[in-house]
Design an enzyme around this catalytic site. Structure first.
Site: not given
Ligand code: NAP
Length: 258
Positions: A40, A60, A161, A165
């Site tokens: 972001t 690397g 959400y 998805k």
């Molecule tokens: N964690 C879980 O258990 C889980 C479960 C099911 C699905 N998921 C899915 O897996 C994916 C990653 O999840 P996570 O837990 O790693 O999420 P996270 O830690 O919140 O990371 C989200 C990523 O998306 C970027 N992002 C968010 N809003 C944005 C915007 N408006 N423009 C550009 N980039 C944006 C963030 O960038 P910044 O760092 O700059 O904010 C970050 O790189 C998501 O799609 C989530 O729905 C996660």
């Protein structure tokens, strides 16, 4: 002995600066791909991003962070054009941007609905639309969407959400039907309970965390690498025969907690 080798590949990870996305960036780069990842541009994350780039380079690899509003389609297209001009092509797209907020359907305003569908679904559409032409022309591409186990059990947060998805799954099915014969393989990974900021925000109470952990048959929360390893596998030649699949990576939680 064999290794996963992405040396001649170029990847774009949308939302690749933290959590699952950062691990995807790191693992793709350490497998040899040149990786561009977006974030972001929030200054609070600057140190984390430079640590990620340094870590990759000390191993690397090559990773370049780009601030990009995931809902700015023109900038997304410009970034893809830039990657092609710098690297000669783009082979792998990972759509990982996502946001979740637990609340009741009655609490979701019209504006919330639009904004959550946009961040979770439209952002992926902009990425996909920007790469389809060039991947089809090259006769090769891997598109990996990051969904959620919410499409199977409705859990994990809001109705908006889960709906967004599920929309990504529809997108994946369409892409396979229309583009597989042009060499573009699309799959969707559905994570669940992966230890990231998103999960910590949702389960910030230790008691809630214990209850959640007890629901995971493998006995632990997922790690970002559990998802990233799967992405690297799909992106590599080992994944060439896998198309149109929904892969649930959840430590068994969804299947055994119905
Ligand atoms: N964690 C879980 O258990 C889980 C479960 C099911 C699905 N998921 C899915 O897996 C994916 C990653 O999840 P996570 O837990 O790693 O999420 P996270 O830690 O919140 O990371 C989200 C990523 O998306 C970027 N992002 C968010 N809003 C944005 C915007 N408006 N423009 C550009 N980039 C944006 C963030 O960038 P910044 O760092 O700059 O904010 C970050 O790189 C998501 O799609 C989530 O729905 C996660």
């Amino acid at each position: 002995m064999f290794t996963i080798d992405l040396q001649d590949k170029v990847a774009l990870v949308l939302g690749g600066s933290r959590g699952i996305g950062a691990s995807i960036t790191e693992m793709l780069a350490c497998a040899g791909a040149a990786v561009y990842f977006t974030h972001t541009g929030n200054p609070d994350n600057a140190e984390r991003i430079s640590d990620l780039v340094d870590r990759v380079s000390s191993e690397g690899g090559e990773a370049l962070g780009v601030a990009l509003d995931a809902l700015d389609s023109k900038s997304t297209e410009d970034l893809v054009r830039r990657i092609v001009s710098e690297k000669g092509g783009l082979d792998i797209l990972v759509c990982n941007v996502g946001r979740n907020l637990a609340r009741l359907p009655e609490e979701i305003t019209d504006q919330d609905w639009k904004s959550f569908i946009d961040i979770n679904l439209t952002s992926a559409f902009y990425g996909v639309r920007a790469v389809l032409g060039l991947m089809a022309a090259a006769g090769y591409g891997k598109i990996i969407l990051i969904g959620s186990s919410a499409v199977f059990d409705g859990g994990g947060g809001g109705l908006d959400y889960a709906a967004a998805k599920a929309g990504m799954t529809g997108m994946m099915t369409y892409l396979c039907r229309a583009y597989l014969r042009r060499g573009i393989r699309t799959n969707i990974i559905h994570p669940c309970v992966i230890e990231t900021d998103l999960l910590k925000e949702r389960y910030n109470d230790p008691e809630k965390r214990r209850t959640l952990e007890a629901q995971i048959p493998v006995g632990r929360f997922g790690k970002p690498e559990d998802i990233a390893g799967l992405v690297v596998f799909l992106a590599s030649g080992f994944g060439d025969y896998i198309c149109g699949q929904e892969i649930l990576a959840d430590g068994g939680r969804t299947m055994y907690n119905k």
